[in-house]
Design a protein around this motif. Structure first.
Motif, PDB file in Angstrom:
ATOM      1  N   LEU A 109      27.051  71.755 -52.227  1.00  0.00           N
ATOM      2  CA  LEU A 109      27.220  72.718 -51.142  1.00  0.00           C
ATOM      3  C   LEU A 109      27.692  72.025 -49.871  1.00  0.00           C
ATOM      4  CD1 LEU A 109      24.092  74.928 -51.779  1.00  0.00           C
ATOM      5  CD2 LEU A 109      26.469  75.509 -52.185  1.00  0.00           C
ATOM      6  N   ASP A 110      27.270  70.760 -49.698  1.00  0.00           N
ATOM      7  CA  ASP A 110      27.675  70.038 -48.494  1.00  0.00           C
ATOM      8  C   ASP A 110      29.162  69.684 -48.507  1.00  0.00           C
ATOM      9  OD1 ASP A 110      27.307  68.958 -46.026  1.00  0.00           O
ATOM     10  OD2 ASP A 110      26.619  67.009 -46.761  1.00  0.00           O
TER      11      ASP A 110
ATOM     12  N   TYR B 411      19.010  75.086 -47.896  1.00  0.00           N
ATOM     13  CA  TYR B 411      19.352  73.800 -47.286  1.00  0.00           C
ATOM     14  C   TYR B 411      20.847  73.537 -47.368  1.00  0.00           C
ATOM     15  CZ  TYR B 411      18.681  69.252 -45.362  1.00  0.00           C
ATOM     16  OH  TYR B 411      18.737  68.192 -44.521  1.00  0.00           O
ATOM     17  N   GLY B 412      21.435  73.821 -48.511  1.00  0.00           N
ATOM     18  CA  GLY B 412      22.843  73.503 -48.696  1.00  0.00           C
ATOM     19  C   GLY B 412      23.761  74.339 -47.822  1.00  0.00           C
ATOM     20  N   LEU B 413      23.407  75.591 -47.601  1.00  0.00           N
ATOM     21  CA  LEU B 413      24.335  76.455 -46.876  1.00  0.00           C
ATOM     22  C   LEU B 413      24.024  76.567 -45.392  1.00  0.00           C
ATOM     23  CD1 LEU B 413      24.773  79.137 -49.622  1.00  0.00           C
ATOM     24  CD2 LEU B 413      26.491  77.558 -48.788  1.00  0.00           C
ATOM     25  N   LEU B 416      23.548  72.180 -44.343  1.00  0.00           N
ATOM     26  CA  LEU B 416      24.676  71.304 -44.657  1.00  0.00           C
ATOM     27  C   LEU B 416      25.967  72.108 -44.536  1.00  0.00           C
ATOM     28  CD1 LEU B 416      23.125  69.476 -47.720  1.00  0.00           C
ATOM     29  CD2 LEU B 416      23.189  68.725 -45.365  1.00  0.00           C
TER      30      LEU B 416
END
Lengths: 279, 619
Positions: A109-110, B411-413, B416
């Motif tokens: 996703l990063d 957390y990812g979207l 980050l």
């Protein structure tokens, strides 16, 4: 002994992958790459610098290392030449596998790629169903009152049913047809490979080694559920590898929303194996 | 003056920590405040069971006080709320318990209704008040039944009389207690108020509500099931496990499809209360067949209660910070917070790993313990026990898997990726009070993950005493010895991660734009939270009933739409059922109002009818 076992698995795992790839090519009437090709690929990738997407955080650089660490932990848990350490029980093993998966998904996703995001979404969703099947299958093949380490050599109805359930999980975890397709060249259809699209160079080498080791470990654990002794387990793993390659040639990938049905079947089989053990 | 309220809050927190230590070393009794009215006896004291709850309350209160230092808003409210929760934990008689329980409810209502000018807040407060008071009635009913049987309202006397309780009374008391405490703890299907009330409270209060108040309800549940109305029996064990399993899976499912950070956290609180409940149910289940396993399950439950307070506190405080800095908690609008808020993001990263139960953090330790206990429980000969333990194990594994998907999304979207709002890139967070308040709790997550025995050995003694197992019986399970080393499982992954980062320093790395099929990557080419949860919505469509609506506005050419709109919605079946029930109840009570016509003759007729009834019955 555990260290030796892990090292042997790391050295041998790319060969298994290469052999499966060559066999698949032969079955399709192609000559295919040499069985040593994964080693050459790894050498090439390792010598290359990494290219990362602009602006990513440290997690993207960290995830390949974590993923490899998880794969090595899994390799230590395989009941082959060394008895695994006492803390590597099946519950902890399930959760440490989740650690590796979570880090890779988050780093996907990063990378800001929509392909990676879609792949991460699918991977996390499907493994939510694969996780219960994994745990129940390993508990189903366990001998009542025995230890909670990865079970092996349980030649009984429970063990055989657990093998089928674990087989479904193995296909999911090793990104094989009919759940996933490693060799597709179309990003939208990828699940596991889609997550690591933005990785290159030595990062990709680490991720690939982790994938090879995971594949080897899963196949060996699956075969070992009913195989008496380590040699039989390795032979069984080879048989399973051939079988999976045949399946990959004979079937197409399932539609994404048909995969949950297969995984639910895995959960039910795993529950049945637990039931069979208890009867 | 603002610092005064903060100091008071910190003082209350420190007091709770002291009581937590005293509860296991030398439980004090603060005796007996005379009875003004018969039955209104106020007894106060500290029992060992209260220790973990005091500990989590104390840690959370101190962290909130630190977090609150620069702002100081609602400081007195928080202090009073914490003190009221402490009072519930100390209550040792029915009147004392109900009095402090209602004080706690009142303080929490004030905090939930801090922004009472907003319509949604008023509605949330109203539904919370109704459920809270209905629950309090249930608790009063349960304690009342027990007190009538014991002939005394002090908890010590009630507990002593508990074994002689007739079955019908015991079942009534346990059912009412499960209803009362369950509604406060947010167990399905009485959870519907929680995802509305917790997010609208100020961030410091929502941390206390989710982290501590739900646990006070858990404390009450354990108190009744293991002490005041013990032994509860296998049927109740199965009921508690089932309620817990439904809450855990349902809670995390609704969290996973939600895109509102704070509401998602509230749903995840329901999930974790469900997990704690499964542990309580397992402890009841194994009580007869294997006391050591029973103690182990209860230990896991208590440990998870402490852990949940730590990581959920971190996340709610961080969400409050995010709401303030970014102006929104909508995951579809957030992104790249790790760059602008490094301290908060670091704490959130730790809390995320903990909440997903990943090694080597505290959530892993407690969930591992519970899963291992359930797996051992599957060896017990009794078929009901086996099946219930296996079903709980399956539910817990499924919950863990969905939780991993849910928090990878968060957390990812949100933290980050690329910021989806332009103003976020400009400012950079500095290390201050708020970062330290969040950080304290995150450090707690790491500490209890790396050294779980620090918490588990005192907790196992408390649990063993409650289930009637000998204090050392638990050691035979080989679990404690494993528990010391189980964080070791994360050694290779952690080393791998560190080595990868070091290698990165040593080697050259090039940076290039993300591949988006040849176009320029922007914030809009990233994946979104709503899209991320789409597969889950489809797979679990049989409970979520998702609907979506696509609106395409066609511009000059049918092939080039000028605007594309996408809306998705979910049917909340439990909420709808509750709404249906409450509408029916209102309708019936409106009809029932007709008996109160205001005519004196009618009332005299009622009195006569009752008289006749009494004569007939008493004949």
């Amino acid at each position: 002994m555990t260290v030796v076992q892990v090292l042997l698995i790391v050295v041998f795992a790319p060969f298994l992958h290469g052999a499966m790839k060559t066999l698949r090519a032969r079955l399709q009437g192609r000559r295919g790459p040499s069985v040593w090709q994964p080693y050459r690929d790894l050498r090439k990738l390792w010598s290359k610098d990494a290219v990362l997407p602009e602006g990513v955080s440290w997690i993207v650089a960290c995830a390949p290392g974590v993923s490899l660490g998880v794969a090595l932990t899994l390799a230590a848990a395989v009941p082959l030449i060394a008895g695994p350490p006492a803390f590597l029980d099946v519950v902890a093993l399930m959760l440490v596998l989740a650690l590796g998966r979570w880090m890779v998904a988050v780093s996907a996703l990063d990378t800001r790629s929509a392909f990676a995001g879609m792949a991460a979404s699918r991977e996390m969703t499907l493994s939510a169903l694969a996780e219960p099947a994994l745990l129940l299958a390993l508990l189903g093949a366990r001998v009542s009152g025995g230890s909670f380490l990865v079970p092996h050599g349980n030649v009984s109805i429970a063990g055989i049913v657990a093998l089928f359930a674990f087989g479904v999980v193995t296909i999911a975890e090793t990104a094989r047809i009919p759940i996933d397709n490693q060799e597709t060249h179309y990003e939208l259809t990828m699940i596991h490979e889609g997550q690591i699209l933005e990785y290159s160079g030595w990062h990709l080498a680490l991720l690939n080694v982790a994938g090879y080791v995971r594949q080897f470990a899963f196949l060996t654990i699956a075969a070992g559920l009913i195989a008496p002794g380590p040699v039989a387990a390795l032979a069984g793993a080879a048989v399973l590898a051939v079988f999976i390659t045949f399946v990959e040639n004979a079937f197409a990938r399932l539609r994404l929303f048909e995969i949950p049905q297969l995984l639910t079947t895995g959960i039910l089989l795993a529950a049945a194996s637990v039931g069979a053990r208890l009867v | 003056m603002k610092p005064l309220s903060g100091l008071t809050t910190a003082f209350v927190g420190a007091g709770c920590l002291v009581l937590a230590c005293l509860a296991i070393t030398a439980p004090p009794s603060f005796g007996h405040v005379g009875s003004i009215v018969p039955g209104f006896v106020l007894d106060w004291g500290v029992v060992p069971l209260a220790s973990p709850f005091f500990a989590l309350l104390g840690m959370l209160t101190i962290a909130v006080a630190v977090w609150n230092a620069p702002d100081g808003r609602y400081g007195w409210g928080i202090a009073a709320f914490a003190a009221a929760m402490g009072a519930v934990l100390m209550a040792r008689s029915v009147a004392a318990f109900m009095l402090s329980w209602e004080l706690m409810a009142l303080a929490s209502v004030v905090l939930v209704g801090a922004h009472v000018e907003v319509r949604a807040v008023r509605r949330a407060v109203f539904s919370y008040l109704i459920v809270s008071q209905a629950g309090a009635l249930g608790i009063l009913g349960a304690l009342g039944i027990l007190a009538v049987h014991a002939g005394d309202t002090s908890f010590a006397a009630i507990a002593k009389a508990a074994p002689q309780l007739p079955d019908a009374w015991r079942n009534a008391a346990l059912g009412l207690a499960l209803f009362g405490f369950g509604s406060k703890a947010g167990l399905f299907p009485l959870h519907f108020w929680l995802p509305r009330a917790h997010p609208v409270a100020p961030p410091n209060s929502s941390a206390m509500l989710s982290g501590a108040m739900l646990k006070v309800a858990v404390f009450g549940l354990i108190l009744v099931f293991f002490d005041l109305a013990a032994p509860a029996g296998t049927t109740w064990a199965v009921v508690v496990i089932a309620v817990g399993a439904v809450s855990a899976v349902g809670g995390i499912l609704y969290a996973a499809i939600d895109s509102d950070f704070k509401r998602l956290l509230a749903y995840s609180s329901i999930e974790h209360i469900g997990i704690i409940c499964m542990g309580i149910g397992a402890a009841l289940l194994f009580a007869k067949s294997n006391a050591a396993l029973s103690a182990s399950a209860l230990t896991a439950s208590l440990f998870h209660a402490v852990n949940h307070a730590l990581f959920k506190g971190t996340l709610f405080l961080a969400a409050g910070r995010v709401a303030k800095v970014a102006g929104t908690v909508d995951l579809d609008r957030l992104g790249g917070l790790a760059a602008s808020m490094p301290w908060t993001s670091a704490a959130v990263f730790v809390a995320m790993l903990a909440i997903v139960a990943l090694p080597p953090l505290n959530g892993f330790a407690s969930e591992w313990l519970l899963l291992r206990t359930l797996a051992s429980g599957m060896d017990i000969a009794d078929p009901v026990t086996r099946v219930a333990a296996g079903a709980a194990l399956l539910a817990l594994a499924l919950t863990g898997g969905i939780a991993a998907a849910c928090f990878a999304k968060v957390y990812g979207l949100a933290f980050l990726g690329r910021p989806r709002q332009r103003h976020l890139t400009a400012q950079r967070e500095t290390f201050g009070w708020q970062a330290s308040g969040t950080g304290i709790l995150a450090v707690g997550c790491i500490a209890l993950g790396v050294a779980p025995l620090v918490a588990v050995s005192p907790l196992s003694r408390i649990a063993a005493a409650l289930v009637g197992a000998p204090a050392g019986a638990w050691r035979d399970l080989s679990v404690p010895t494993t528990l010391v080393s189980v964080p070791l499982i994360a050694v290779l992954p952690v080393i791998g991660g560190i080595v990868a980062l070091l290698l990165m320093r040593a080697r050259r790395t090039r940076y290039a734009p993300t591949w988006v099929c040849g176009s320029t990557p922007t914030a809009q080419t990233q994946y979104t939270a709503t899209a991320f949860s789409k597969p889950l919505r489809r797979i679990f469509a049989f409970v979520l009933f998702p609907e979506h609506e696509k609106r395409i506005e066609i511009g000059s050419s049918p092939w080039l739409p000028s605007r594309i709109g996408y809306r998705t919605s979910t049917a909340y079946v439990f909420d709808d059922a509750m709404r249906w029930a409450s509408v029916r109840i209102l309708m019936v009570s409106r009809r029932g109002r007709r008996v109160q016509s205001g005519h004196l003759r009618l009332y005299l007729a009622y009195a006569a009818a009752v008289l006749v009834l009494i004569v007939v019955v008493a004949r």
